[in-house]
Design a protein around this motif. Sequence first.
Motif, PDB file in Angstrom:
ATOM      1  N   GLN A 254     -11.859 -22.196  19.143  1.00  0.00           N
ATOM      2  CA  GLN A 254     -12.382 -21.372  18.061  1.00  0.00           C
ATOM      3  C   GLN A 254     -13.842 -20.934  18.239  1.00  0.00           C
ATOM      4  O   GLN A 254     -14.323 -20.064  17.514  1.00  0.00           O
ATOM      5  N   GLU A 255     -14.538 -21.501  19.208  1.00  0.00           N
ATOM      6  CA  GLU A 255     -15.907 -21.065  19.468  1.00  0.00           C
ATOM      7  C   GLU A 255     -15.954 -19.728  20.192  1.00  0.00           C
ATOM      8  O   GLU A 255     -17.000 -19.081  20.253  1.00  0.00           O
ATOM      9  N   ARG A 256     -14.826 -19.312  20.743  1.00  0.00           N
ATOM     10  CA  ARG A 256     -14.774 -18.043  21.449  1.00  0.00           C
ATOM     11  C   ARG A 256     -14.553 -16.905  20.449  1.00  0.00           C
ATOM     12  O   ARG A 256     -13.598 -16.935  19.666  1.00  0.00           O
ATOM     13  N   PRO A 257     -15.435 -15.883  20.436  1.00  0.00           N
ATOM     14  CA  PRO A 257     -15.287 -14.773  19.485  1.00  0.00           C
ATOM     15  C   PRO A 257     -13.914 -14.110  19.543  1.00  0.00           C
ATOM     16  O   PRO A 257     -13.340 -13.775  18.509  1.00  0.00           O
ATOM     17  N   ALA A 258     -13.391 -13.932  20.745  1.00  0.00           N
ATOM     18  CA  ALA A 258     -12.076 -13.297  20.886  1.00  0.00           C
ATOM     19  C   ALA A 258     -10.995 -14.138  20.233  1.00  0.00           C
ATOM     20  O   ALA A 258     -10.027 -13.600  19.671  1.00  0.00           O
ATOM     21  N   TYR A 259     -11.160 -15.453  20.298  1.00  0.00           N
ATOM     22  CA  TYR A 259     -10.146 -16.320  19.688  1.00  0.00           C
ATOM     23  C   TYR A 259     -10.248 -16.291  18.172  1.00  0.00           C
ATOM     24  O   TYR A 259      -9.230 -16.364  17.487  1.00  0.00           O
ATOM     25  N   ARG A 260     -11.440 -16.168  17.634  1.00  0.00           N
ATOM     26  CA  ARG A 260     -11.583 -16.075  16.177  1.00  0.00           C
ATOM     27  C   ARG A 260     -10.913 -14.808  15.661  1.00  0.00           C
ATOM     28  O   ARG A 260     -10.290 -14.813  14.594  1.00  0.00           O
ATOM     29  N   ASP A 261     -11.024 -13.720  16.411  1.00  0.00           N
ATOM     30  CA  ASP A 261     -10.324 -12.492  16.038  1.00  0.00           C
ATOM     31  C   ASP A 261      -8.815 -12.695  16.128  1.00  0.00           C
ATOM     32  O   ASP A 261      -8.056 -12.221  15.276  1.00  0.00           O
ATOM     33  N   TYR A 262      -8.392 -13.408  17.145  1.00  0.00           N
ATOM     34  CA  TYR A 262      -6.973 -13.743  17.334  1.00  0.00           C
ATOM     35  C   TYR A 262      -6.456 -14.562  16.145  1.00  0.00           C
ATOM     36  O   TYR A 262      -5.341 -14.345  15.656  1.00  0.00           O
ATOM     37  N   GLN A 263      -7.263 -15.483  15.670  1.00  0.00           N
ATOM     38  CA  GLN A 263      -6.870 -16.295  14.520  1.00  0.00           C
ATOM     39  C   GLN A 263      -6.645 -15.451  13.270  1.00  0.00           C
ATOM     40  O   GLN A 263      -5.786 -15.764  12.447  1.00  0.00           O
ATOM     41  N   ARG A 264      -7.425 -14.389  13.126  1.00  0.00           N
ATOM     42  CA  ARG A 264      -7.276 -13.527  11.948  1.00  0.00           C
ATOM     43  C   ARG A 264      -5.992 -12.704  12.006  1.00  0.00           C
ATOM     44  O   ARG A 264      -5.439 -12.358  10.977  1.00  0.00           O
ATOM     45  N   ARG A 265      -5.536 -12.413  13.209  1.00  0.00           N
ATOM     46  CA  ARG A 265      -4.409 -11.503  13.359  1.00  0.00           C
ATOM     47  C   ARG A 265      -3.050 -12.183  13.500  1.00  0.00           C
ATOM     48  O   ARG A 265      -2.026 -11.610  13.143  1.00  0.00           O
ATOM     49  N   VAL A 266      -3.046 -13.388  14.042  1.00  0.00           N
ATOM     50  CA  VAL A 266      -1.783 -14.017  14.434  1.00  0.00           C
ATOM     51  C   VAL A 266      -1.583 -15.329  13.676  1.00  0.00           C
ATOM     52  O   VAL A 266      -2.528 -16.089  13.464  1.00  0.00           O
ATOM     53  N   ALA A 267      -0.343 -15.591  13.298  1.00  0.00           N
ATOM     54  CA  ALA A 267      -0.001 -16.797  12.546  1.00  0.00           C
ATOM     55  C   ALA A 267      -0.351 -18.056  13.336  1.00  0.00           C
ATOM     56  O   ALA A 267      -0.311 -18.068  14.571  1.00  0.00           O
ATOM     57  N   PHE A 268      -0.681 -19.111  12.610  1.00  0.00           N
ATOM     58  CA  PHE A 268      -1.077 -20.363  13.247  1.00  0.00           C
ATOM     59  C   PHE A 268       0.091 -21.025  13.977  1.00  0.00           C
ATOM     60  O   PHE A 268       0.008 -21.330  15.164  1.00  0.00           O
ATOM     61  N   PHE A 269       1.212 -21.251  13.308  1.00  0.00           N
ATOM     62  CA  PHE A 269       2.306 -22.029  13.891  1.00  0.00           C
ATOM     63  C   PHE A 269       3.656 -21.318  13.728  1.00  0.00           C
ATOM     64  O   PHE A 269       4.282 -20.957  14.719  1.00  0.00           O
ATOM     65  N   ARG A 272       5.402 -14.977  12.750  1.00  0.00           N
ATOM     66  CA  ARG A 272       5.523 -13.810  11.882  1.00  0.00           C
ATOM     67  C   ARG A 272       4.918 -12.623  12.617  1.00  0.00           C
ATOM     68  O   ARG A 272       4.137 -12.796  13.554  1.00  0.00           O
ATOM     69  N   PRO A 273       5.248 -11.397  12.217  1.00  0.00           N
ATOM     70  CA  PRO A 273       4.644 -10.235  12.874  1.00  0.00           C
ATOM     71  C   PRO A 273       3.138 -10.280  12.753  1.00  0.00           C
ATOM     72  O   PRO A 273       2.592 -10.678  11.716  1.00  0.00           O
ATOM     73  N   PRO A 274       2.396  -9.856  13.795  1.00  0.00           N
ATOM     74  CA  PRO A 274       0.931  -9.884  13.741  1.00  0.00           C
ATOM     75  C   PRO A 274       0.394  -8.882  12.736  1.00  0.00           C
ATOM     76  O   PRO A 274       1.006  -7.836  12.490  1.00  0.00           O
ATOM     77  N   SER A 275      -0.749  -9.206  12.131  1.00  0.00           N
ATOM     78  CA  SER A 275      -1.400  -8.290  11.209  1.00  0.00           C
ATOM     79  C   SER A 275      -2.386  -7.418  11.969  1.00  0.00           C
ATOM     80  O   SER A 275      -2.723  -7.688  13.120  1.00  0.00           O
ATOM     81  N   ASP A 276      -2.909  -6.389  11.321  1.00  0.00           N
ATOM     82  CA  ASP A 276      -3.823  -5.459  11.973  1.00  0.00           C
ATOM     83  C   ASP A 276      -5.260  -5.954  12.023  1.00  0.00           C
ATOM     84  O   ASP A 276      -6.083  -5.443  12.778  1.00  0.00           O
ATOM     85  N   GLY A 277      -5.600  -6.937  11.198  1.00  0.00           N
ATOM     86  CA  GLY A 277      -6.988  -7.371  11.197  1.00  0.00           C
ATOM     87  C   GLY A 277      -7.198  -8.649  10.455  1.00  0.00           C
ATOM     88  O   GLY A 277      -6.267  -9.352  10.184  1.00  0.00           O
TER      89      GLY A 277
END
Length: 277
Positions: A254-269, A272-277
């Motif tokens: 989670q310290e990686r900026p790209a991963y934080r963006d990934y966390q916002r878009r994609v379900a944790f476990f 589900r379909p990915p969100s746009d943001g």
Amino acid sequence: MPLLPRKRTTDTSALDIPNLRRVVAASAAVTAVAQAVTAAFAVRDTRRDYADAVWGPGLAGIAVASAVVGDGDRTRRWTLATITSVWAGRLANLMIPRIAGSEKEDPRYTEYLEGASTPTVLAKVFGTQALAQLVVSAPIQIAAASALPAGRRRWLFPLGAAVMVAGTVIEATADRQKDAYKKRDDPDKPAVLDTGLWGWSRHPNYFGDSLMWDGVWVAAATSTPGLATFPAPAAMSYFLIYATGATRTEKRMQERPAYRDYQRRVAFFFPRPPSDG
């Protein structure tokens, strides 16, 4: 007029307690041997992460021992043993080369066991894992000593087997996609893998693993005693989500900026379909 005696109903899925004792004893023996041999090499080489290599094979050993010793429905106990062994073989084929190809112990074990004595290592790693294997495999052991019922509920067995296969396929597919991503060496390689199954869940491999053991429980729940083993898949899900799996990975990434963006878009476990943001 004397009352006629009530007709007794027989639960055809009743548990054979003496047989279950033999199944549990065989499972415990297989687990003890697997963990003891692995622990001996782990202590010798100061590689406590060898424990990862025996997790799958240990569960497969329990499933096969249960099928051999059990007197329950033959088709079910050998189906569970076969699918579990395929799952375990694929996992071992992934983990063993990974461990053998590294000269250093997995940092998770080094941090967790810093300053620990040998008896502490044996208890915290191999003893705990042995207990976890016996708990997680409880549905397999119960199924091995139980018959299938005659009613509609017997269809839970093929349903559970199908869920096991689906979970194994999902886990294997996610791992292949991850390996392919790691091997990429081109300018277009994204900072985070967010395609395929990884675009629907941040941890699809762990989700597939969890689904596999949910299927084991469903197959065992065909017999009435199997219903009581629900804590087994719940424990596996806990391990995969919180104890050793997804949550630990999140903390590292989670310290990686790209991963934080990934966390916002994609379900944790759960996918589900990915969100746009």
